[in-house]
Design a protein around this motif. Structure first.
Motif, mmCIF file in Angstrom:
data_model
loop_
_atom_site.group_PDB
_atom_site.id
_atom_site.type_symbol
_atom_site.label_atom_id
_atom_site.label_comp_id
_atom_site.label_asym_id
_atom_site.label_seq_id
_atom_site.Cartn_x
_atom_site.Cartn_y
_atom_site.Cartn_z
ATOM 1 N N ARG A 105 0.796 -1.211 0.000
ATOM 2 C CA ARG A 105 0.000 0.000 0.000
ATOM 3 C C ARG A 105 0.839 1.278 0.000
ATOM 4 N NH1 ARG A 105 -4.179 0.747 4.792
ATOM 5 N NH2 ARG A 105 -2.250 1.012 5.955
ATOM 6 N N ASP A 106 1.860 1.322 0.853
ATOM 7 C CA ASP A 106 2.640 2.553 0.965
ATOM 8 C C ASP A 106 3.291 2.921 -0.370
ATOM 9 O OD1 ASP A 106 1.898 2.580 3.551
ATOM 10 O OD2 ASP A 106 3.841 1.926 4.371
ATOM 11 N N ARG A 107 3.818 1.921 -1.058
ATOM 12 C CA ARG A 107 4.478 2.190 -2.338
ATOM 13 C C ARG A 107 3.455 2.674 -3.369
ATOM 14 N NH1 ARG A 107 6.906 -0.631 -6.426
ATOM 15 N NH2 ARG A 107 6.092 -2.662 -5.813
ATOM 16 N N TYR A 108 2.298 2.022 -3.388
ATOM 17 C CA TYR A 108 1.279 2.421 -4.365
ATOM 18 C C TYR A 108 0.747 3.814 -4.070
ATOM 19 C CZ TYR A 108 1.330 -2.525 -5.634
ATOM 20 O OH TYR A 108 1.725 -3.769 -6.043
ATOM 21 N N GLN A 109 0.692 4.172 -2.795
ATOM 22 C CA GLN A 109 0.127 5.479 -2.453
ATOM 23 C C GLN A 109 1.086 6.638 -2.725
ATOM 24 O OE1 GLN A 109 -1.690 5.253 1.472
ATOM 25 N NE2 GLN A 109 -3.612 4.643 0.499
ATOM 26 N N GLU A 110 2.330 6.308 -3.105
ATOM 27 C CA GLU A 110 3.252 7.390 -3.477
ATOM 28 C C GLU A 110 2.711 8.197 -4.650
ATOM 29 O OE1 GLU A 110 7.105 5.683 -4.119
ATOM 30 O OE2 GLU A 110 7.238 4.988 -2.019
ATOM 31 N N ASN A 111 1.844 7.589 -5.477
ATOM 32 C CA ASN A 111 1.271 8.290 -6.636
ATOM 33 C C ASN A 111 -0.031 9.024 -6.307
ATOM 34 O OD1 ASN A 111 2.752 7.966 -9.238
ATOM 35 N ND2 ASN A 111 2.693 5.815 -8.633
ATOM 36 N N ALA A 112 -0.494 8.893 -5.080
ATOM 37 C CA ALA A 112 -1.799 9.488 -4.760
ATOM 38 C C ALA A 112 -1.656 10.985 -4.478
ATOM 39 C CB ALA A 112 -2.402 8.779 -3.567
ATOM 40 N N PRO A 113 -2.629 11.776 -4.947
ATOM 41 C CA PRO A 113 -2.563 13.218 -4.728
ATOM 42 C C PRO A 113 -2.643 13.596 -3.247
ATOM 43 C CG PRO A 113 -4.275 12.676 -6.351
ATOM 44 C CD PRO A 113 -3.786 11.388 -5.770
ATOM 45 N N SER A 114 -3.409 12.832 -2.467
ATOM 46 C CA SER A 114 -3.591 13.210 -1.068
ATOM 47 C C SER A 114 -3.921 11.979 -0.229
ATOM 48 C CB SER A 114 -4.723 14.244 -0.972
ATOM 49 O OG SER A 114 -4.907 14.635 0.359
ATOM 50 N N VAL A 115 -3.028 11.657 0.737
ATOM 51 C CA VAL A 115 -3.280 10.514 1.621
ATOM 52 C C VAL A 115 -2.903 10.893 3.056
ATOM 53 C CG1 VAL A 115 -2.907 8.641 -0.037
ATOM 54 C CG2 VAL A 115 -0.955 9.593 1.167
ATOM 55 N N THR A 116 -3.503 10.195 3.984
ATOM 56 C CA THR A 116 -3.044 10.310 5.367
ATOM 57 C C THR A 116 -3.299 8.993 6.072
ATOM 58 O OG1 THR A 116 -3.131 11.655 7.367
ATOM 59 C CG2 THR A 116 -5.228 11.233 6.302
ATOM 60 N N GLU A 117 -2.305 8.531 6.840
ATOM 61 C CA GLU A 117 -2.387 7.263 7.576
ATOM 62 C C GLU A 117 -2.899 6.126 6.701
ATOM 63 O OE1 GLU A 117 -4.508 7.850 11.288
ATOM 64 O OE2 GLU A 117 -3.681 9.876 11.428
ATOM 65 N N MET A 166 -3.078 13.545 -17.758
ATOM 66 C CA MET A 166 -3.626 12.796 -16.631
ATOM 67 C C MET A 166 -2.537 12.016 -15.905
ATOM 68 S SD MET A 166 -6.238 12.017 -14.809
ATOM 69 C CE MET A 166 -7.851 12.299 -15.532
ATOM 70 N N LEU A 167 -1.570 11.453 -16.655
ATOM 71 C CA LEU A 167 -0.531 10.624 -16.043
ATOM 72 C C LEU A 167 0.848 11.273 -16.115
ATOM 73 C CD1 LEU A 167 -1.689 7.038 -17.161
ATOM 74 C CD2 LEU A 167 -1.809 8.053 -14.874
ATOM 75 N N ASP A 168 0.869 12.585 -16.326
ATOM 76 C CA ASP A 168 2.147 13.290 -16.440
ATOM 77 C C ASP A 168 3.010 13.094 -15.190
ATOM 78 O OD1 ASP A 168 3.965 15.173 -17.714
ATOM 79 O OD2 ASP A 168 3.305 16.618 -16.198
ATOM 80 N N ASN A 169 2.370 12.900 -14.046
ATOM 81 C CA ASN A 169 3.119 12.762 -12.783
ATOM 82 C C ASN A 169 3.151 11.315 -12.278
ATOM 83 O OD1 ASN A 169 0.539 12.297 -12.022
ATOM 84 N ND2 ASN A 169 0.375 13.955 -10.527
ATOM 85 N N PHE A 170 2.769 10.356 -13.133
ATOM 86 C CA PHE A 170 2.645 8.969 -12.668
ATOM 87 C C PHE A 170 3.955 8.197 -12.834
ATOM 88 C CE2 PHE A 170 1.541 4.468 -13.542
ATOM 89 C CZ PHE A 170 1.022 4.146 -12.291
ATOM 90 N N VAL A 171 4.524 7.776 -11.718
ATOM 91 C CA VAL A 171 5.724 6.934 -11.747
ATOM 92 C C VAL A 171 5.262 5.528 -11.387
ATOM 93 C CG1 VAL A 171 7.989 6.511 -10.742
ATOM 94 C CG2 VAL A 171 7.193 8.866 -11.095
ATOM 95 N N SER A 172 5.397 4.613 -12.341
ATOM 96 C CA SER A 172 4.816 3.291 -12.124
ATOM 97 C C SER A 172 5.498 2.548 -10.980
ATOM 98 C CB SER A 172 4.901 2.460 -13.404
ATOM 99 O OG SER A 172 4.441 1.157 -13.129
ATOM 100 N N PRO A 173 4.726 1.930 -10.101
ATOM 101 C CA PRO A 173 5.326 1.126 -9.037
ATOM 102 C C PRO A 173 5.687 -0.296 -9.486
ATOM 103 C CG PRO A 173 2.949 1.308 -8.685
ATOM 104 C CD PRO A 173 3.258 2.053 -9.956
ATOM 105 N N TYR A 174 5.410 -0.642 -10.733
ATOM 106 C CA TYR A 174 5.719 -2.009 -11.185
ATOM 107 C C TYR A 174 6.007 -2.017 -12.685
ATOM 108 C CZ TYR A 174 0.993 -2.292 -13.145
ATOM 109 O OH TYR A 174 -0.148 -2.080 -13.881
#
Lengths: 95, 486
Positions: A73-85, B94-102
């Motif tokens: 989850r933490d790695r995937y949420q690096e792309n999220a615009p806004s997250v907390t906990e 839309m994905l200009d800032n997307f760094v793929s995790p895989y």
């Protein structure tokens, strides 16, 4: 025009797209042309033809319902615009 | 040493015999991209540091006797394939800032075989377009004439191979997006059978049509790469568990006795007469190599484009609903409620053509219209696929033009979606039926390349590659290089 302004707005609402006024006007014209174009299909005789569900007419493969992926989850949420906990943040939904 | 002019197969031999190191080769191609891409805009991201590190590792592996089948060989990925730690934009704001995790399965398999990624190629936004003009990063220019389009959506992949930035690039094809740009840039482009190559990690456009393939300069190189990419993948539920033949070994087999079907409807008005003549000459050349050609009739093929422009937008409107400004991708600022966040994030993040397709798809799937459009189109799709199957009872491959004209001027068709859609009139049928198909350089009209289109029966990519290889042994069209890129 096969589509009017209100219909285009209704489609945009369903599609969750906010259109600028100039985009809206242009889409009335261009979507109408696209719809007129695909209307050619209505002339085809499809009496009794089965709609295609898969290009190779094969059934969907099934797999065992077992866990195969780790929780990242933490790695995937690096792309999220806004997250907390570990939670995704959105504007307030419930008053 | 003009390393950039060599094919993948030639480079493999050079690396094997120690004529140069992968690090030297990689640096030479990175220098070439840096010097020339300002003219073409074929690249969205160049991954120089990662490439040199991968090349150094490949050189060490080779020295240690652990060389994989593509050890140290360079390639460019279309920016639709997820690459771990590297931006994957899909040509969209839309994905200009997307760094793929895989990594996509295609990326993972090619890297595991030792391939070195030079960077990510420009493309039409979300692969929706036939001219590479819908990209958020600007259009790609055709190396054969910088005022013209290289085609799309894999325009960056095709232009980078034509301009000798790389011997090979990955690409994807939903209605012709590998083959049309290949035809317009004098390169080879192959779209395998639907389900042959995993779609895992390939940003989805229309899931029942999308398929990954490659753009190269020779059939031999395409066979080499496809052998690595193809095959079952647990992670794509539509990837088919069928044995993958040894494409490279099959290349040498003769095409004597091969039966070619020529679709009568594909030489009707709408096809540029000079392009048609080049294609006829190419079919005659295949006959002189021992194949026989017969005319085939495909009564429903003219409905391919309208069928596609119901099915593809319908699937796209569903697939692209994942872009909601919440989990990844563009998010609008200072939004009101959640509905406003969705609508504004999507309104800002998507370009005009993507919006048109989402809107078309939403319309044809909406209550009251589903039967008249979506269901009807899926029925016609069956009729079209049956036309192909009937033809394949009698012939091994179907041949015709890839594109109605040679490369067109940038801006010429961008304002009229229908004219743009008709670019794919000869290629869409193969996607609708899931058949493998390929474009092969077959001559020039007014200094611009023309492509021969071949379609094969399900899982018979080998027949296409064999035809292309035999043809390339007898002709030298594919060796022609655009002026300024020699």
């Amino acid at each position: 025009m096969s589509l009017d302004k209100d219909q285009v707005q209704q489609i945009a609402t369903l599609a969750r797209l906010k259109l600028k006024p100039e985009e809206h006007a242009e889409l009335v014209d261009k979507l109408s042309r696209i719809v007129d174009f695909v209307d050619h299909l209505s002339a085809a005789d499809t009496e009794g033809v089965i709609p295609m569900a898969h290009p190779l007419d094969v059934a969907q493969r099934l797999r065992q319902d077992v866990v195969t992926e780790p929780n990242e989850r933490d790695r995937y949420q690096e792309n999220a615009p806004s997250v907390t906990e570990g939670l995704y943040l959105v504007p307030k939904v419930i008053e | 040493m003009d390393l950039h002019a060599k094919t993948l197969t030639e480079l493999a031999a050079g690396l094997d015999s120690g004529d140069y190191l992968s690090v030297e080769l990689t640096q030479a191609l990175l220098d070439r991209i840096a010097a020339h891409d300002e003219k073409l805009n074929a690249m969205i991201t160049v991954t120089g540091d990662e490439a040199l590190a991968a090349a150094a590792k490949a050189d060490a592996d080779r020295a240690a006797g652990n060389a994989g089948t593509l050890c140290g060989l360079p390639l460019i990925h279309k920016d639709i394939f997820c690459t771990r730690g590297v931006r994957t934009s899909c040509g969209s704001k839309m994905l200009d800032n997307f760094v793929s995790p895989y990594d996509a399965t295609v990326v993972e398999r090619l890297a595991a075989a030792g391939a070195v990624m030079l960077g990510k190629a420009n493309m039409d936004e979300f692969a929706m377009g036939s001219s590479n003009e819908t990209s958020y990063y600007g259009p790609v220019r055709n190396p054969w004439d910088l005022d013209r389009s290289p085609g799309g959506s894999s325009g960056g992949s095709a232009a980078s191979v034509a301009a000798r930035f790389t011997p090979a690039a990955t690409a994807t094809d939903t209605g012709g997006s590998i083959r049309q740009p290949a035809a317009l840039t004098n390169t080879i482009g192959i779209k395998p059978t639907y389900g042959r190559v995993s779609r895992y990690g390939m940003v989805a456009f229309a899931s029942s049509l999308d398929q990954a393939g490659v753009i190269t300069r020779t059939a031999e190189d395409a066979a080499r790469l496809l052998g690595v990419m193809a095959g079952f993948d647990e992670r794509d539920s539509t990837c088919l568990d069928e044995p993958v033949p040894d494409y490279a070994a099959d290349l040498g087999n003769s095409i004597k006795g091969l039966k070619i079907g020529v679709v009568r409807q594909h030489f009707d008005e709408g096809l540029d007469a000079d392009c048609g003549a080049r294609v006829r000459e190419a079919i005659a050349a295949l006959e002189s190599l021992g194949a026989t050609a017969v005319e085939v009739d495909m009564p429903n093929i003219d409905l391919s484009v309208p069928t596609y422009y119901v099915v593809a937008p319908a699937e796209c409107s569903s697939n692209l609903s994942r872009f909601d400004g919440v989990r990844f991708g563009h998010r609008a600022k200072d939004t009101g409620d959640l509905f406003d966040l969705y609508c504004r994030s999507r309104g800002e993040g998507f370009g005009d053509e993507v919006k048109r397709r989402i809107m078309t798809g939403t319309y044809v799937l909406s209550a009251g219209y589903y039967d008249a459009y979506y269901l009807k189109a899926q029925q016609v799709r069956h009729l079209i696929a049956d036309d192909f199957k009937r033809a394949f009872e009698d012939v091994d491959v179907i041949a015709g033009p890839t594109s109605p004209t040679a490369a067109f001027k940038l801006g010429a068709k961008v304002d009229d979606p229908i004219t743009m859609y008709l670019n794919d009139i000869y290629t869409i049928g193969a996607n609708l039926g899931g058949f493998p198909a390929m474009s092969i350089p077959c001559g020039f009209v007014g200094g611009l390349p023309v492509g021969l289109h071949l379609v094969g029966h399900h899982f018979d990519e080998s027949a296409l590659l064999r035809c292309a290889h035999a043809y390339q042994q007898e002709t030298d069209w594919h060796t022609r290089c655009p002026e300024g890129f020699a």
